[in-house]
Design a protein around this motif. Structure first.
Motif, short mmCIF file in Angstrom:
data_model
loop_
_atom_site.label_atom_id
_atom_site.label_comp_id
_atom_site.label_asym_id
_atom_site.label_seq_id
_atom_site.Cartn_x
_atom_site.Cartn_y
_atom_site.Cartn_z
N ALA A 191 -83.64 -60.85 -53.81
CA ALA A 191 -84.29 -62.14 -52.77
C ALA A 191 -85.79 -62.19 -53.47
O ALA A 191 -86.18 -60.47 -54.05
CB ALA A 191 -83.33 -61.42 -51.45
N VAL A 192 -86.49 -62.71 -53.00
CA VAL A 192 -87.65 -62.73 -53.23
C VAL A 192 -88.20 -62.33 -51.06
O VAL A 192 -88.15 -63.84 -50.63
CB VAL A 192 -88.73 -63.02 -53.92
N ASP A 193 -88.86 -61.79 -50.93
CA ASP A 193 -89.58 -61.17 -49.70
C ASP A 193 -91.51 -60.68 -49.59
O ASP A 193 -91.65 -59.66 -49.10
CB ASP A 193 -89.25 -60.54 -48.98
N PRO A 194 -91.85 -61.89 -49.66
CA PRO A 194 -92.95 -61.47 -49.44
C PRO A 194 -93.92 -61.08 -48.45
O PRO A 194 -93.16 -61.49 -47.53
CB PRO A 194 -94.25 -63.09 -50.25
N PHE A 195 -94.88 -60.09 -48.16
CA PHE A 195 -95.35 -59.65 -47.01
C PHE A 195 -96.80 -59.44 -46.82
O PHE A 195 -97.46 -59.06 -47.81
CB PHE A 195 -94.38 -58.39 -46.30
N LYS A 196 -97.04 -59.59 -46.02
CA LYS A 196 -98.31 -59.39 -45.67
C LYS A 196 -98.80 -57.68 -43.92
O LYS A 196 -98.09 -58.42 -43.30
CB LYS A 196 -99.97 -60.64 -44.72
N VAL A 197 -99.70 -56.87 -44.49
CA VAL A 197 -99.85 -56.02 -43.33
C VAL A 197 -101.62 -56.48 -43.25
O VAL A 197 -102.22 -56.16 -44.10
CB VAL A 197 -99.66 -54.45 -43.74
N ALA A 273 -77.36 -55.86 -47.34
CA ALA A 273 -77.77 -54.50 -45.73
C ALA A 273 -78.80 -54.62 -46.53
O ALA A 273 -79.52 -54.15 -45.39
CB ALA A 273 -76.64 -53.99 -46.60
N SER A 274 -79.52 -53.71 -47.47
CA SER A 274 -80.73 -53.58 -48.18
C SER A 274 -82.40 -54.42 -47.85
O SER A 274 -82.80 -53.75 -47.20
CB SER A 274 -80.87 -53.51 -49.78
N ARG A 275 -81.41 -55.61 -47.87
CA ARG A 275 -82.52 -56.68 -47.06
C ARG A 275 -82.66 -56.47 -45.96
O ARG A 275 -84.07 -56.84 -45.13
CB ARG A 275 -82.07 -57.98 -47.91
N ASP A 276 -81.50 -56.81 -45.16
CA ASP A 276 -81.68 -56.90 -43.78
C ASP A 276 -82.31 -55.01 -43.05
O ASP A 276 -83.38 -55.47 -41.99
CB ASP A 276 -80.26 -56.76 -42.81
N HIS A 277 -82.25 -54.27 -44.10
CA HIS A 277 -82.30 -52.51 -43.83
C HIS A 277 -84.50 -52.64 -43.99
O HIS A 277 -84.80 -52.47 -43.17
CB HIS A 277 -82.15 -51.73 -44.26
#
Length: 405
Positions: A191-197, A273-277
């Motif tokens: 799965a790919v989930d880009p993010f910004k902080v 499970a890893s993605r949710d965590h």
């Protein structure tokens, strides 16, 4: 039959390779594919997800609907291979003129699916149910400000009317020997989930850091702290996971501590499970570090898009493994490790059971260590690898119709 049409498959591949088009701009590619499918007498739909092409083969007998998918788009990469069918095409990418190349093998994917369509149409009398041939645009990602690819095709109903029961897809592999196929059940691509902080502090002179709330120092601790989610919070003996920061922006002079710093990164996971965590842990970790430094932090997750896990249905994999063995020989069907690259084929697999397999494209006389990587100007896969893909797509369809439903 695959042997008989192999010269045509190679001819199709060479044409498609020589005239690649970028994501959501596959106009001539779609026209070429649609004309071929119409020539087979199939019911053809165009303009799906902008440039996608879908054809339906109806056996006239009750049975499942099997979908087969190939992607169509090239990449903004300058080809450096000395081939008679080398690409010299140009395109526009995010406002700039760029060279265009099939640097990931999508030309072979289309040619293999065209080959399977030709064989399955000729064997219509042996089919039960329907076959849906899906030629998908924009697998590599739509241009800035646009949507595209499998996600849009699903939203526009490509898995409906008729309802798809199962879907199969292939990807050519530049570092896997011709004649071999790699497979695994469960999470096969991430799965790919880009993010910004965005870390907000207080600006001050670099000579007087005690007057600041330093977002750069905070950002450094956040970057290191995020790695402990993977190394200390996830059960890595099950599946790998990745958190990568790919972009840092903040400040403009050596002697000024800025007000804020922006971090942009990507998350890759192979099980839910890893993605949710990580979805829970990343904001927690960022906020905790920011609080300890008297800074504020804003987290955007996902940032602008995300892909699900490319998940091979275990029951379907078990049913179809004999087909792989029959098609390539048991010794040539290689159980594979998962990879943390991603594929938007996963959007189809979210809705219906599916299998995504890797087909060898590396010439046998080229050591794996010397095989050019995907997405590079030197990328190359051999024509001789495609016959395996044609056979697999055909046999998976025929066998599922007979005993997999």
């Amino acid at each position: 039959m695959a042997e008989d049409i192999n010269p045509q498959v190679i001819e199709w591949r060479h044409h498609l390779h020589q005239y690649p088009e970028l994501s959501n701009r596959e106009y001539k590619t779609a026209e070429y594919v649609a004309k071929f499918l119409q020539g087979l007498g199939l019911e053809v739909q165009t303009g799906i997800a902008k440039t996608g092409v879908v054809a339906i083969l109806d056996s006239g007998k009750p049975g499942p609907t099997v979908a087969l998918r190939a992607d169509m788009d090239g990449l903004p990469v300058p080809e450096q291979n000395d081939l008679p069918w080398k690409s010299t095409q140009r395109g526009e990418f995010n406002g700039n003129e760029v060279p265009v190349m099939h640097a990931c093998g999508h030309d072979t994917h289309m040619a293999m699916l065209m080959g399977a369509a030709k064989i399955l149409t000729a064997k219509r009398d042996e089919l039960r149910g329907k076959v849906k041939f899906i030629f998908q645009p924009a697998e590599e990602g739509a241009p800035a400000g646009e949507k595209g690819g499998a996600e849009v095709m699903v939203k526009e109903g490509v898995l409906k009317n008729p309802d798809v029961d199962v879907i199969f897809g292939l990807h050519i592999s530049a570092n896997t020997d011709v004649g071999k196929v790699r497979y695994r059940e469960g999470g096969t691509m991430a799965a790919v989930d880009p993010f910004k902080v965005v870390i907000k502090g207080k600006q001050a002179h670099g000579a007087y850091p005690w007057l600041s709330v330093d977002p750069i120092t905070t950002a450094a601790q956040v970057i290191m702290g995020l790695q402990t989610i993977v190394s200390r919070e996830l059960k890595l003996i099950d599946d790998a996971a990745v958190i990568t920061i790919g972009s840092i922006h903040g400040g403009n002079r050596s002697n000024i501590i800025p007000n804020e710093v922006e971090l942009v990164g990507t998350i890759r996971t192979l099980n839910q499970a890893s993605r949710d965590h990580i979805y829970e842990a990343l904001p927690r970790k960022v906020k905790g570090i920011a609080d300890s430094m008297r800074a504020q932090a804003e987290v955007t997750l996902p940032l602008d898009y995300n892909y699900p896990i490319t998940f091979n249905d275990p029951a379907l994999m078990s049913k179809m493994l004999p087909t792989l063995h029959r098609t390539v020989g048991e010794e040539n069907a290689l159980y594979s490790k998962a990879v943390t690259g991603a594929e938007d084929f996963s959007f189809f697999q979210e809705k219906v059971p599916g299998l995504y397999l890797w087909v060898g494209g590396k010439p046998l006389d080229v050591p794996a260590s010397q095989a050019p990587a995907h997405h590079t100007p030197e990328f190359y896969v051999d024509d001789s690898g495609m016959i395996t893909g044609v056979k697999l797509l055909t046999n998976l369809t025929l066998d599922y119709m007979q005993y997999g439903e």
